[in-house]
Write a protein that holds these residues in place. Structure first.
Motif, PDB file in Angstrom:
ATOM      1  N   LYS A   1      -4.941   6.310   1.867  1.00 12.64           N
ATOM      2  CA  LYS A   1      -4.229   5.040   1.834  1.00 12.64           C
ATOM      3  C   LYS A   1      -4.696   4.316   0.573  1.00 12.64           C
ATOM      4  CE  LYS A   1      -3.487   0.788   4.441  1.00 12.64           C
ATOM      5  NZ  LYS A   1      -3.846   0.042   5.658  1.00 12.64           N
TER       6      LYS A   1
ATOM      7  N   TYR B   1       0.834  -1.189   0.000  1.00 11.92           N
ATOM      8  CA  TYR B   1       0.000   0.000   0.000  1.00 11.92           C
ATOM      9  C   TYR B   1       0.876   1.248   0.000  1.00 11.92           C
ATOM     10  CZ  TYR B   1       0.780   0.799   5.020  1.00 11.92           C
ATOM     11  OH  TYR B   1       1.341   1.055   6.234  1.00 11.92           O
TER      12      TYR B   1
ATOM     13  N   LYS C   1      -8.841  -0.841  -4.394  1.00  9.76           N
ATOM     14  CA  LYS C   1      -9.628  -0.050  -3.452  1.00  9.76           C
ATOM     15  C   LYS C   1     -10.251   1.152  -4.148  1.00  9.76           C
ATOM     16  CE  LYS C   1      -9.178   2.046   1.106  1.00  9.76           C
ATOM     17  NZ  LYS C   1      -8.256   2.386   2.187  1.00  9.76           N
TER      18      LYS C   1
ATOM     19  N   GLU D   1      -4.536   1.122  -1.911  1.00 16.38           N
ATOM     20  CA  GLU D   1      -4.204  -0.276  -2.135  1.00 16.38           C
ATOM     21  C   GLU D   1      -4.835  -0.695  -3.452  1.00 16.38           C
ATOM     22  OE1 GLU D   1      -4.147  -2.841   1.689  1.00 16.38           O
ATOM     23  OE2 GLU D   1      -5.822  -1.445   1.910  1.00 16.38           O
TER      24      GLU D   1
END
Length: 105
Positions: A13, A2, A18, A15
């Motif tokens: 954040k 990440y 996502k 990833e």
């Protein structure tokens, strides 16, 4: 894996796979690919690399899912007691929905 990436002044954040709701990106079109190069931190299976201020050569590749999403309505109500003073205002923020396709570091 990440990464912490700065998009329009906010940190997210990121990833792979996502979905994120970021502040409205003006020129974004649905299905278009967008790259963000202001990566502040990368975590590769426990090996953390912190940038000063950014990580060199790192970027996050995203795809625009929905270019304009309206947020919830927010009501701002101001009142001064015993003064017959009331003010009601509100707004709905605009967001862009993006999906993280790849984190390159």
């Amino acid at each position: 894996m990440y990464a912490i990436v700065e998009i329009n002044g906010q940190q997210f954040k990121a990833e792979q796979g996502k979905k994120l709701f970021v502040h409205h990106i003006k020129d974004a079109k649905e299905g278009e690919s967008v790259e963000f190069g202001k990566v502040l931190l990368v975590d590769k299976d426990g090996a953390v690399e912190v940038g000063a201020p950014t990580v060199e050569g790192a970027k996050v590749v995203c795809e625009v899912v929905n270019p304009l999403v309206k947020g919830d309505k927010i009501i701002v109500f101001k009142m001064k007691r015993r003064k017959d003073s009331r003010k009601r205002n509100g707004h709905r923020s605009q967001f862009t929905e993006i999906e993280v396709k790849q984190v390159i570091a």
